[in-house]
Write a protein that holds these residues in place. Structure first.
Motif, PDB file in Angstrom:
ATOM      1  N   ALA A 179       0.824  -1.211   0.000  1.00 39.00           N
ATOM      2  CA  ALA A 179       0.000   0.000   0.000  1.00 39.00           C
ATOM      3  C   ALA A 179       0.855   1.257   0.000  1.00 39.00           C
ATOM      4  O   ALA A 179       0.411   2.316  -0.472  1.00 39.00           O
ATOM      5  CB  ALA A 179      -0.926  -0.001   1.215  1.00 39.00           C
ATOM      6  N   GLY A 180       2.088   1.156   0.494  1.00 39.15           N
ATOM      7  CA  GLY A 180       2.930   2.339   0.611  1.00 39.15           C
ATOM      8  C   GLY A 180       4.142   2.361  -0.291  1.00 39.15           C
ATOM      9  O   GLY A 180       4.902   3.336  -0.279  1.00 39.15           O
ATOM     10  N   ALA A 181       4.373   1.297  -1.065  1.00 39.31           N
ATOM     11  CA  ALA A 181       5.567   1.234  -1.907  1.00 39.31           C
ATOM     12  C   ALA A 181       5.346   0.192  -3.005  1.00 39.31           C
ATOM     13  O   ALA A 181       4.548  -0.732  -2.835  1.00 39.31           O
ATOM     14  CB  ALA A 181       6.793   0.875  -1.074  1.00 39.31           C
ATOM     15  N   PRO A 182       6.077   0.300  -4.108  1.00 36.79           N
ATOM     16  CA  PRO A 182       5.881  -0.658  -5.203  1.00 36.79           C
ATOM     17  C   PRO A 182       6.499  -2.026  -4.956  1.00 36.79           C
ATOM     18  O   PRO A 182       6.132  -2.999  -5.613  1.00 36.79           O
ATOM     19  CB  PRO A 182       6.539   0.035  -6.398  1.00 36.79           C
ATOM     20  N   TRP A 183       7.452  -2.105  -4.029  1.00 35.87           N
ATOM     21  CA  TRP A 183       8.136  -3.355  -3.730  1.00 35.87           C
ATOM     22  C   TRP A 183       8.075  -3.589  -2.225  1.00 35.87           C
ATOM     23  O   TRP A 183       7.789  -2.685  -1.453  1.00 35.87           O
ATOM     24  CB  TRP A 183       9.590  -3.324  -4.207  1.00 35.87           C
ATOM     25  N   LEU A 184       8.362  -4.795  -1.790  1.00 31.65           N
ATOM     26  CA  LEU A 184       8.151  -5.144  -0.385  1.00 31.65           C
ATOM     27  C   LEU A 184       8.944  -4.269   0.580  1.00 31.65           C
ATOM     28  O   LEU A 184       8.447  -3.922   1.653  1.00 31.65           O
ATOM     29  CB  LEU A 184       8.496  -6.614  -0.144  1.00 31.65           C
ATOM     30  N   ALA A 185      10.176  -3.930   0.219  1.00 35.11           N
ATOM     31  CA  ALA A 185      11.030  -3.183   1.151  1.00 35.11           C
ATOM     32  C   ALA A 185      11.243  -1.750   0.717  1.00 35.11           C
ATOM     33  O   ALA A 185      12.186  -1.107   1.168  1.00 35.11           O
ATOM     34  CB  ALA A 185      12.372  -3.889   1.316  1.00 35.11           C
ATOM     35  N   GLY A 186      10.383  -1.224  -0.155  1.00 34.26           N
ATOM     36  CA  GLY A 186      10.534   0.173  -0.524  1.00 34.26           C
ATOM     37  C   GLY A 186      10.399   0.427  -2.006  1.00 34.26           C
ATOM     38  O   GLY A 186       9.591  -0.198  -2.697  1.00 34.26           O
ATOM     39  N   GLU A 187      11.240   1.320  -2.511  1.00 33.16           N
ATOM     40  CA  GLU A 187      11.089   1.817  -3.882  1.00 33.16           C
ATOM     41  C   GLU A 187      11.805   0.971  -4.918  1.00 33.16           C
ATOM     42  O   GLU A 187      11.657   1.221  -6.115  1.00 33.16           O
ATOM     43  CB  GLU A 187      11.617   3.255  -3.960  1.00 33.16           C
ATOM     44  N   ALA A 188      12.581  -0.006  -4.504  1.00 33.65           N
ATOM     45  CA  ALA A 188      13.355  -0.796  -5.462  1.00 33.65           C
ATOM     46  C   ALA A 188      13.188  -2.298  -5.199  1.00 33.65           C
ATOM     47  O   ALA A 188      12.982  -2.720  -4.056  1.00 33.65           O
ATOM     48  CB  ALA A 188      14.838  -0.422  -5.385  1.00 33.65           C
ATOM     49  N   PHE A 189      13.273  -3.065  -6.268  1.00 35.61           N
ATOM     50  CA  PHE A 189      13.302  -4.522  -6.193  1.00 35.61           C
ATOM     51  C   PHE A 189      14.488  -4.929  -5.326  1.00 35.61           C
ATOM     52  O   PHE A 189      15.603  -4.441  -5.507  1.00 35.61           O
ATOM     53  CB  PHE A 189      13.455  -5.080  -7.603  1.00 35.61           C
ATOM     54  N   SER A 190      14.260  -5.834  -4.360  1.00 33.12           N
ATOM     55  CA  SER A 190      15.318  -6.193  -3.416  1.00 33.12           C
ATOM     56  C   SER A 190      15.288  -7.687  -3.119  1.00 33.12           C
ATOM     57  O   SER A 190      14.473  -8.440  -3.666  1.00 33.12           O
ATOM     58  CB  SER A 190      15.147  -5.412  -2.106  1.00 33.12           C
ATOM     59  N   LEU A 191      16.166  -8.092  -2.214  1.00 27.53           N
ATOM     60  CA  LEU A 191      16.196  -9.494  -1.801  1.00 27.53           C
ATOM     61  C   LEU A 191      14.889  -9.932  -1.154  1.00 27.53           C
ATOM     62  O   LEU A 191      14.599 -11.129  -1.112  1.00 27.53           O
ATOM     63  CB  LEU A 191      17.363  -9.739  -0.845  1.00 27.53           C
ATOM     64  N   ALA A 192      14.097  -8.998  -0.653  1.00 27.88           N
ATOM     65  CA  ALA A 192      12.771  -9.363  -0.130  1.00 27.88           C
ATOM     66  C   ALA A 192      11.898  -9.901  -1.253  1.00 27.88           C
ATOM     67  O   ALA A 192      11.255 -10.952  -1.119  1.00 27.88           O
ATOM     68  CB  ALA A 192      12.116  -8.160   0.534  1.00 27.88           C
ATOM     69  N   ASP A 193      11.870  -9.197  -2.379  1.00 24.61           N
ATOM     70  CA  ASP A 193      11.081  -9.650  -3.528  1.00 24.61           C
ATOM     71  C   ASP A 193      11.679 -10.914  -4.138  1.00 24.61           C
ATOM     72  O   ASP A 193      10.938 -11.825  -4.532  1.00 24.61           O
ATOM     73  CB  ASP A 193      11.010  -8.538  -4.578  1.00 24.61           C
ATOM     74  N   VAL A 194      13.001 -10.980  -4.209  1.00 23.79           N
ATOM     75  CA  VAL A 194      13.667 -12.202  -4.675  1.00 23.79           C
ATOM     76  C   VAL A 194      13.221 -13.394  -3.850  1.00 23.79           C
ATOM     77  O   VAL A 194      12.875 -14.458  -4.375  1.00 23.79           O
ATOM     78  CB  VAL A 194      15.206 -12.059  -4.592  1.00 23.79           C
ATOM     79  N   GLY A 195      13.222 -13.212  -2.527  1.00 17.98           N
ATOM     80  CA  GLY A 195      12.912 -14.321  -1.636  1.00 17.98           C
ATOM     81  C   GLY A 195      11.548 -14.913  -1.889  1.00 17.98           C
ATOM     82  O   GLY A 195      11.376 -16.144  -1.854  1.00 17.98           O
ATOM     83  N   PHE A 196      10.565 -14.057  -2.165  1.00 17.51           N
ATOM     84  CA  PHE A 196       9.204 -14.558  -2.327  1.00 17.51           C
ATOM     85  C   PHE A 196       8.853 -14.924  -3.766  1.00 17.51           C
ATOM     86  O   PHE A 196       7.807 -15.539  -3.998  1.00 17.51           O
ATOM     87  CB  PHE A 196       8.212 -13.534  -1.773  1.00 17.51           C
ATOM     88  N   ALA A 197       9.697 -14.559  -4.722  1.00 17.98           N
ATOM     89  CA  ALA A 197       9.367 -14.803  -6.127  1.00 17.98           C
ATOM     90  C   ALA A 197       9.037 -16.266  -6.434  1.00 17.98           C
ATOM     91  O   ALA A 197       8.007 -16.561  -7.055  1.00 17.98           O
ATOM     92  CB  ALA A 197      10.503 -14.304  -7.020  1.00 17.98           C
ATOM     93  N   PRO A 198       9.880 -17.233  -6.011  1.00 22.35           N
ATOM     94  CA  PRO A 198       9.542 -18.623  -6.332  1.00 22.35           C
ATOM     95  C   PRO A 198       8.258 -19.096  -5.647  1.00 22.35           C
ATOM     96  O   PRO A 198       7.551 -19.962  -6.174  1.00 22.35           O
ATOM     97  CB  PRO A 198      10.749 -19.421  -5.815  1.00 22.35           C
ATOM     98  N   TYR A 199       7.954 -18.520  -4.498  1.00 23.85           N
ATOM     99  CA  TYR A 199       6.748 -18.900  -3.763  1.00 23.85           C
ATOM    100  C   TYR A 199       5.507 -18.373  -4.477  1.00 23.85           C
ATOM    101  O   TYR A 199       4.469 -19.041  -4.503  1.00 23.85           O
ATOM    102  CB  TYR A 199       6.813 -18.367  -2.333  1.00 23.85           C
ATOM    103  N   LEU A 200       5.595 -17.181  -5.065  1.00 23.33           N
ATOM    104  CA  LEU A 200       4.465 -16.644  -5.814  1.00 23.33           C
ATOM    105  C   LEU A 200       4.107 -17.567  -6.976  1.00 23.33           C
ATOM    106  O   LEU A 200       2.928 -17.833  -7.247  1.00 23.33           O
ATOM    107  CB  LEU A 200       4.793 -15.242  -6.329  1.00 23.33           C
TER     108      LEU A 200
END
Length: 264
Positions: A179-200
């Motif tokens: 709701a507050g940012a385009p990616w999980l940890a803020g304004e940029a694609f990060s290891l947070a998004d990497v981590g969940f990508a295979p699960y998605l």
């Protein structure tokens, strides 16, 4: 030969995280592919590298490193361009909170769902002796007990409903963060998004469409993640026809089980 060797399997979500980071960094690596349900990770030579009998493991300069989250952070430190950790300390902490919850509950929940819905059918097609041998080879007592119950009972396992409920909470957490940012940890694609990508991708394979429908913001983010070239290279291209067919065949069972649990 590349200086870095990755021990992995096609459908391991943890190994897929590492492949995504390697793709983002354009790092050359040597592949050692393991058949997990065939017992490759339980063989003595591999146990000397990874006593947990899981993938991934990387070996660089003769030194093994285990645990996918640790490996991903190491790779980002070792090859810092492009960076996969946010530039600000606060956002880096947020990133690590996401990877922490992945390691401390979400991964086990997704493994339970995936196994109960689809993967167990591969093992059930084998002899009782082979099934018992596979279960006995799991080194951790809690994992061994959970795997035995999931193998025997599938979506009726006592571990299935709590796992489904954990994933429902995860989607609510995703929605709040996005709701507050385009990616999980803020304004940029990060290891947070990497981590969940295979699960998605795995969620879509075993029938979590109900939750994607409930959270349109999460669905939109998931499509951006899944369509990212590194995710296509590190995850999607490794999904073989046999695995895709196995999940497709059993997805309706997963959908019905999820709907019943989340409605009640």
């Amino acid at each position: 030969m590349a200086a870095l060797t990755l021990y992995h399997s096609e459908m391991s979500v943890c190994a897929a995280k590492v492949r995504i980071v390697l793709a983002e960094k354009n790092v050359d690596w040597t592949s050692v592919l393991l058949n997990l349900r065939g017992g490759d990770a339980q063989k003595p030579d591999y146990l000397r590298l990874n006593p947990n009998a899981v993938v991934p493991t990387i070996v660089q300069d003769g030194r093994p490193l285990i645990e996918s989250t640790v490996i991903c952070e190491y790779l980002d430190d070792r090859w810092p361009d492009p960076p996969l950790k946010p530039p600000h300390a606060w956002d880096r902490a947020r990133m690590r909170l996401w990877t922490k919850q992945l390691d401390e509950g979400v991964h086990a929940a997704v493994g339970t769902l995936s196994f109960c819905i689809a993967v167990r059918h591969e093992l059930l097609a084998r002899s009782a002796a082979d099934q018992a041998r596979w279960v006995a080879g799991i080194p951790q007592t809690d994992r061994r007990e959970r795997s035995k119950a999931n193998l025997d009972k599938g979506v009726h396992s006592p571990y299935f409903a709590p796992a489904a409920q954990r994933c429902a909470k995860l989607f609510a957490d995703f929605d709040a963060a996005l709701a507050g940012a385009p990616w999980l940890a803020g304004e940029a694609f990060s290891l947070a998004d990497v981590g969940f990508a295979p699960y998605l991708i795995r969620f879509k394979m075993f029938g979590l469409g109900l939750l994607f429908g409930r959270y349109p913001r999460v669905a939109e983010w998931a499509e951006r993640v899944i369509n990212r070239p590194s995710v296509q290279q590190g995850v999607s291209r490794w999904i073989g026809d046999g695995a895709a067919a196995l999940y497709e065949k059993n997805r309706a069972d997963g959908e019905h089980a999820f709907a019943a649990i989340l409605a009640g």
